[in-house]
Structure formats: C-alpha cells, structure tokens
Write an enzyme that holds these catalytic residues in place. Structure first.
Site, PDB file in Angstrom:
ATOM      1  N   HIS A  27      15.952 -33.747   9.944  1.00 59.80           N
ATOM      2  CA  HIS A  27      17.097 -33.692   9.226  1.00 59.80           C
ATOM      3  C   HIS A  27      18.151 -35.000   9.123  1.00 59.80           C
ATOM      4  O   HIS A  27      18.233 -35.642  10.149  1.00 59.80           O
ATOM      5  CB  HIS A  27      17.811 -32.380   9.775  1.00 59.80           C
ATOM      6  CG  HIS A  27      18.653 -31.969   8.653  1.00 59.80           C
ATOM      7  ND1 HIS A  27      20.007 -32.432   8.230  1.00 59.80           N
ATOM      8  CD2 HIS A  27      18.444 -31.070   7.479  1.00 59.80           C
ATOM      9  CE1 HIS A  27      20.588 -31.771   7.313  1.00 59.80           C
ATOM     10  NE2 HIS A  27      19.767 -30.955   6.936  1.00 59.80           N
ATOM     11  N   GLU A  30      13.692 -25.334   6.583  1.00 55.93           N
ATOM     12  CA  GLU A  30      12.587 -24.893   5.849  1.00 55.93           C
ATOM     13  C   GLU A  30      11.219 -24.314   6.511  1.00 55.93           C
ATOM     14  O   GLU A  30      10.502 -23.666   5.959  1.00 55.93           O
ATOM     15  CB  GLU A  30      12.263 -26.249   5.047  1.00 55.93           C
ATOM     16  CG  GLU A  30      13.106 -26.916   4.303  1.00 55.93           C
ATOM     17  CD  GLU A  30      13.675 -26.166   3.102  1.00 55.93           C
ATOM     18  OE1 GLU A  30      13.697 -25.071   3.163  1.00 55.93           O
ATOM     19  OE2 GLU A  30      13.741 -26.852   1.922  1.00 55.93           O
TER      20      GLU A  30
END
Ligand code: ACO
Length: 381
Positions: A259, A317
């Site tokens: 991320h 996700e």
C-alpha cells in the site's frame, strides 16, 4: 515549458504531498489506523448501517432516528434508474462489456433530476449505483433485471436485486460492514480524481464517472478479483510457497498486498477478515477462509524476503475478495461493489471541495528539448 514559479521539487506519484484538508477520514500508515469522521473503522464498520455512514460523512454527525428514517426513504425513493440508462445497459450486455465499464457508461447517462440541489443529486447517484450494477450483471447472465425493494436497506436491496432473494441478516450485515469499510480513505487516487473534476466547477456525475475510471485500475480498486484467483490457483496451503515464490521470482506483484500509505497491516484487512470469518463459519466455506489465512501469512513472509525494507503487508483487497465471494458475488462484481461503497465518499469530498474551492491545478517541470527547428514533411527521414 517550465511554468512560472515552478521549483524542481517533482515528486513522482505525488507521494507525501498534501492536496486537501478533510474531516472525512484520516489514514495513519505507520500506526495502521483509519478514522472515519471521528470513528475508528473497527468501531463504525460493524455497527453502522450504510445509510448511517453516508449520513455521517455528508452531515458530520450521526443521524437521529427520524433523520435516519427520512434519509433511508430519500435514498430508497431514488433507486429506479431512467429508461435511457437501462437501454444502455441492455446494449452493453449484448456486447459483453465488463461490469465496471458498464457501470461507468451507465453512470454517465444519469441526468440529475434536481440540478440545483446538491444533496438530491448525491442521493440519486448513490441510490442508482447498486441498481445499475445488479441490473447489468443479471442482463450479462441472461436474466431480466429485478425491481429495487424499497422495504430493504441499501446493502440488502443490492443483494436482493442481484440474486432475487431477501438476504439473511448475516449476509446484509457482512455487505454493510464491507461498504462502511471502503466508504472513504484519505486522498486515494479515485477521490483525488473526483476532487480535481469538481474543482473545475464541473458536476457530481462527471466527478463520479471520472473517479470510477481511476478506481478500476489494478493498482487501486481492481485488485480483489486477481487476489481471489491467486487463492484458488494455489488451492492447497502446501502449494502456497512454491506458487508465490515463482510469482515473485518473475517480478510479478502479489495482488492484495502493499500500500502507498500503510506500512503495517491495513486496518481494513482486519475488519474484513473478522467479518469474513463470521460469515464463513455459517456457510460451510471454512476451508477457503483457512486457506486464505495461510496464503496471507506465506505471502507476507515472502514479500519481506524478496522486498526487504518495503514493509509490504496485506491490504484491503485481499479480504474484500474473500468476503464478497462468501456473499455469492462473482469476481467481476468486486470492483463495482467497491464503487457502490466509495461513491458516497467521493461525493462527500466533492461537497468539501466545493465549500472552499480552489481550482486544483498543479504544475509540471519540462524536461524535453527546447531547440528543435521545424522540418517540412517531405524532408523528414
Ligand atoms: N507484490 C510484490 N512486490 C510489490 C508489491 C506487491 N504487491 N507491492 C509493491 N511491491 C514492490 C515493488 O515492486 C517495488 O519493488 P522495487 O523497489 O524492487 O522496484 C516496491 O515494492 C515498492 O513498490 P511501489 O510501486 O513503489 O509502491 P507503491 O507505494 O507505489 O505501491 C501499490 C502501492 C500500487 C498498492 C502496490 O503495493 C501494488 O501494486 N500492490 C498490488 C496491487 C494491489 O493490491 N492494489 C490494491 C491497493 S489497495 C487500494 O487501492 C484499495
């Protein structure tokens, strides 16, 4: 050309650049903390209905019971989409357009009924997203769209429009938790896109359509389908290490990990993992949940080995894929369902941007040549 006043402080990807002040959400990537309008995500996601979360973002306070009833009714009253939108969805289905692209196209057809009233426009957009996705998905699968159910909440109605059955309370809760978890997340790429568009004094539909385009990419909202494919391809925990090593050795990225902001485990992964665990306990897919946990552990360990110092951890996700799969959603619905949650955040950012608007217009540093001379076409080689 070097623009007046430009320094050479080019920051690729605008990493670390502050582009707005917001009261909507705070992301602390070192502490692994996400605050949504004052609430830790862990506290809000599992308790609020999606309508409460949207009201909170748009009004900066939780609704009272009468306010919530009115808000729910206002949203439910706007679930039907115009005939033109439905015609476009039918045409798109005949061409087998991907669900996320059909949503982008259909969102663009929404001519807003109440052009002067921003909240009505926002309600219309938020209410229409589940209708457009569910109707299109059914058309794509050779089924007729189902009418929205005004008696159901936003999340339950979406599932009912997809599958033609009233979802269980656990299923509705699972989806509600997901939508709350992804509703807003700092200055992510799609939110930034929405703010850039609205900063030109464009309209909310244009902002939402642009943001959808940004969300679709695999580096943003397009990762959960591939993340689930990876778990299915691995199939058995014993295969995880060999499979993942091979991917990393080939220089591939593992979807659902890493991320830009979080350098520890994404707090949303924790919320969704817990929600998935609760849901999978009841529906007999416990083995898939366990496999996912093992794949996650192996992936994080191997990422530390292959990309030392990068702190690549599980992102939202990975468990999005598992949770939505557990709700019966097919992978082509994952990113559109993300959009169903995030559109409310995009719109909240549009309201903020409009309040203190300054056109978002950064600068660039010219690195091309400056001394070219024109060559007539016939002399070019
Ligand atoms: N798998 C393998 N390697 C990775 C991964 C990954 N998932 N993520 C980053 N890396 C590596 C990069 O290859 C790079 O390595 P290098 O320095 O040897 O070249 C290094 O880690 C840093 O990567 P960057 O691309 O600079 O990191 P950035 O902050 O731009 O990336 C991103 C963030 C785009 C999310 C990235 O981690 C990624 O591609 N992840 C996979 C896709 C994914 O899961 N997307 C969903 C994100 S969550 C969301 O948007 C809702």
């Amino acid at each position: 050309m070097v623009e007046t006043g430009v320094t050479n402080n080019f920051v690729p990807g605008l990493e670390g650049i502050v582009a707005a002040q917001t009261r909507l959400s705070s992301v602390d990537g070192q502490a692994g903390e996400l605050i949504i309008a004052g609430f830790p995500v862990e506290e809000l996601a599992g308790q609020a209905t999606f309508e409460e979360t949207v009201y909170l973002l748009w009004h900066d306070s939780l609704p009272t019971a009468p306010q919530l009833a009115e808000f729910r009714a206002a949203l439910a009253a706007r679930r039907e989409v115009p005939a033109t939108t439905m015609d476009l969805l039918r045409a798109a289905a005949s061409q087998k357009v991907a669900v996320i692209d059909a949503l982008r196209m259909a969102a663009g057809t929404l001519t807003l009924a109440e052009p002067d009233e921003l909240e009505s426009q926002a309600l219309a957009l938020t209410a229409a997203f589940p209708t457009m996705v569910a109707a299109y998905w059914r058309l794509l699968n050779g089924q007729e769209p189902l009418a929205p159910r005004p008696d159901l909440g936003h999340a339950a109605n979406y599932l009912a429009m997809l599958f033609g059955q009233t979802p269980s309370a656990e299923q509705a809760r699972g989806l509600e938790t997901y939508l709350n978890t992804v509703v807003d997340h700092g200055m992510n790429a799609s939110t930034f896109t929405a703010r850039v568009i609205i900063s030109t004094q464009s309209d909310l539909v244009s902002a939402a359509v642009g943001a959808l385009g940004a969300l679709k990419g695999p580096l943003h909202g397009g990762a959960p389908g591939p993340a689930l494919d990876m778990v299915f391809e691995i199939g058995d925990a014993a295969n995880a290490e060999t499979y993942l090593r091979q991917k990393l050795a080939q220089g591939e990225r593992l979807m659902g990990f890493g991320h830009r902001v979080y350098k520890v485990r994404d707090p949303r992964a924790e919320v969704l993992s817990a929600a998935a665990a609760r849901m999978f306990q009841g529906n007999g897919h416990q083995a898939l949940y366990q496999l996912s946990r093992q794949v996650e552990q192996t992936a994080v360990a191997l990422l530390a080995e292959y990309k030392p110092g990068r702190n690549l951890q599980t992102n939202v996700e990975f468990y999005t894929a598992l949770l939505l799969h557990g709700l019966g959603l097919t992978p082509d619905l994952f990113t559109p369902t993300f959009a169903i949650g995030r559109v409310a955040g995009w719109l909240a950012h549009c309201f903020e941007q409009q309040q203190l608007n300054r056109l978002i217009r950064p600068q660039s540093v010219y690195v091309g040549s400056k001394d070219r001379r024109w060559i007539p076409l016939e002399q070019r080689v």
